[in-house]
Each structure stands twice: as structure tokens, then as C-alpha cells.
Design an enzyme around this catalytic site. Structure first.
Site, PDB file in Angstrom:
ATOM      1  N   ASP A  81      34.548  36.234  53.823  1.00  0.00           N
ATOM      2  CA  ASP A  81      34.675  35.054  54.678  1.00  0.00           C
ATOM      3  C   ASP A  81      33.668  33.965  54.283  1.00  0.00           C
ATOM      4  OD1 ASP A  81      35.924  33.751  56.750  1.00  0.00           O
ATOM      5  OD2 ASP A  81      34.665  34.624  58.323  1.00  0.00           O
ATOM      6  N   HIS A  82      34.067  32.714  54.339  1.00  0.00           N
ATOM      7  CA  HIS A  82      33.162  31.557  54.164  1.00  0.00           C
ATOM      8  C   HIS A  82      32.211  31.717  52.991  1.00  0.00           C
ATOM      9  CE1 HIS A  82      34.339  29.309  57.669  1.00  0.00           C
ATOM     10  NE2 HIS A  82      34.375  30.448  58.344  1.00  0.00           N
ATOM     11  N   HIS A 206      39.611  29.514  63.216  1.00  0.00           N
ATOM     12  CA  HIS A 206      38.304  30.172  63.256  1.00  0.00           C
ATOM     13  C   HIS A 206      37.656  29.886  64.607  1.00  0.00           C
ATOM     14  CE1 HIS A 206      37.515  31.104  58.825  1.00  0.00           C
ATOM     15  NE2 HIS A 206      38.784  30.739  58.913  1.00  0.00           N
TER      16      HIS A 206
END
Ligand code: 13P
Length: 284
Positions: A81-82, A206
Site C-alpha cells: 500500500d502507498h 481509502h
């Protein structure tokens, strides 16, 4: 069983539901998430945070999550993620991740395009997929603090970013934040509609911790196909830990603590998956 990220999103989208994506800091969290998905008989995404992957034992945690996804009775996929580092993206795919969230949202637009194109090249080689972000979803991914919304997604730029990068999913910034909403959430519904009408790939939301169920329902009914959750699960995990700590100290019964942590996560995820599956008629 391990499943393709794009297939999970397509399958959920076709049912006008959303696939849940939950951040896993350890095996207890992953076990809780997968048991919940098995109880609901739904596919699920195990999110691995960038700092967890970068930290000590990060590749071992990735391997454990991939093994857990493989053994699950429902389709499951691991996503880093990210992440804004191509080296980490390459390593995540080598570890068996099915997707990465290539986060170039803080970059100038053309740099974001170049970064995501490079990430998509690595994904293609590994048979994986890339999610992109445009605008800026505010808030720390691992520490819940009250924040205001960041820059919102521009629908025209979103079309261009997806078309030029081959991204499989777009994370929208429509007033959603990671962690804690400083003020009651006020999502920009017309913006979500405009993005959905123009962008062809599935959309993700998100920062679902702290959003009322009615907002999540509405987002799904307007085309969100993936919902990311982290802070809420951390809270459930820590509450269970706090509740049990004194009880398990005599005898140093760590196993009981771990089981309670997994159970707390499982209960929370069962409830959330129910929200993501609520029938269209139930949605506001
Ligand atoms: P929350 O921590 O607000 O649930 O956000 C999680 C998230 O969006 C992970 O990418």
C-alpha cells in the site's frame, strides 16, 4: 487461494459491491481478516503498509501474508500500500504481492505519470497490477491523527493518468482521509459521480475508518469497488490487547492473547464486509 487483484475488483464491481482491503501488521491480523472473509464467502485484499515492508522482517511479513492468501478458502491478494519507491515495488512483486498502490500523488502530474508507468512495467513483468492515486488523501497511514481533507481528484486528470499509465484502479480523493476525520466527513459526491462517469477502471475509497456506513453504502452505489480500512482494525486489535493483558499475564499466556487479537479483527471485518455487501436496495 491467491487471486488476481483486477479479478477481485471486477467481481465485486459486477455485483455492485466492493472488495474489502485491510492493513495487516502481523499474522494475527491477517488470520482475522481471512477468517472473516471465509465466513462471508468473499474475496479480500491483505494490505501491507510501506513502513512494515521497509522495516525489519518486512519481506518475511510479505511472505507470510502471501502464504496466508494461498491457503485461504476464498480468493485473496496481497497489495503493498502507498509506496513511492520503485525498488520496493519490484521487491514486493518478487515476494508474491499481486498489486501495489503506486503513490505518486505528491508529485507534479507528469512525474506521477512517469512513476506509475515505471511501476506498471514492473507489475506487468510479474503478472500483477497497479493502483494509482490522484489528488492527495491526507493523514498518516500508521498513526491516527485528526486531519483535514487533502487535494481533491480532478476528473479530467484522472482520465489522463489512467489512460497513460495502464493503472488497474484509481484511488479517489473526495474528502476522505486516513486516520481520523477532524470534522464530520463531507464526501464530494458530485465529484465521485464525475470521476466514475469518465474513468473506466475500478475506483477505490481509502480512509474508510470513521466513515458512517451510510457514506460507504453511497460510495459503493456510486461506483466504488474497493474499500481500504486500517485505523479501525488497529483500534479493535489494541482494545482486545488491553482487555486481555492483565488476564494473560499470569502464566505469560501469549497464545491466548494472539487468539483474542485475531478474533477481535475477525469480528470487526465480518461487520465491515456486511456493509460492503449490503443490497443495493438497502443503500442510501
Ligand atoms: P484508515 O486508516 O483511515 O482506515 O485508512 C486506511 C487506508 O486507506 C489504507 O490505504
Amino acid at each position: 487461494m491467491r487471486a488476481s487483484f483486477a479479478d477481485l475488483l471486477a467481481e465485486a464491481g459486477a455485483r455492485r459491491a466492493a472488495v474489502g482491503a485491510f492493513t495487516c501488521y502481523n499474522l494475527e491480523t491477517a488470520i482475522g481478516v481471512l477468517r472473516a472473509a471465509e465466513r462471508r464467502r468473499r474475496g479480500v485484499i491483505l494490505l501491507l503498509g510501506e513502513k512494515s515492508f521497509r522495516g525489519p522482517g518486512g519481506e518475511l511479513l510479505a511472505a507470510a501474508l502471501v502464504a496466508a492468501a494461498d491457503k485461504a478458502a476464498v480468493p485473496a491478494c496481497v497489495q503493498l500500500d502507498h509506496v513511492s519507491d520503485l525498488g520496493l515495488i519490484e521487491r514486493a512483486f518478487e515476494c508474491g504481492a499481486g498489486a501495489v498502490m503506486a503513490d505518486g500523488a505528491s508529485l507534479p502530474f507528469e512525474d506521477n505519470v512517469d512513476f506509475v508507468r515505471a511501476a506498471a512495467g514492473l507489475a506487468r513483468r510479474a503478472g500483477g497490477h497497479v493502483e494509482v492515486e490522484l489528488g492527495g488523501i491526507a493523514g498518516d497511514e500508521d498513526v491516527a491523527r485528526a486531519v483535514d481533507a487533502g487535494a481533491l481528484t480532478d476528473p479530467d486528470e484522472a482520465v489522463e493518468l489512467v489512460a497513460r499509465t495502464g493503472a488497474a484502479c484509481l484511488a479517489v480523493s473526495i474528502g476522505n482521509v486516513h486516520g481520523v476525520y477532524r470534522d464530520p466527513p463531507a464526501l464530494d459526491w458530485p465529484r465521485l459521480v464525475a470521476i466514475r462517469e469518465r474513468v473506466e477502471v475500478p475506483l477505490s475509497l481509502h480512509g474508510a475508518s470513521g466513515l458512517p456506513d451510510s457514506d460507504v453504502h453511497r460510495a459503493i452505489s456510486l461506483g466504488i469497488a474497493k474499500v481500504n480500512v486500517n485505523a479501525d482494525l488497529r483500534r479493535h486489535y489494541l482494545e482486545a490487547t488491553g482487555r486481555l493483558l492483565d488476564e494473560v499475564r499470569p502464566g505469560a499466556r501469549v497464545l491466548e492473547l494472539n487468539l483474542a487479537q485475531a478474533h477481535a479483527v475477525e469480528s470487526a471485518v465480518v461487520a465491515k464486509l456486511g456493509v460492503y455487501e449490503a443490497s443495493v436496495e438497502e443503500r442510501v
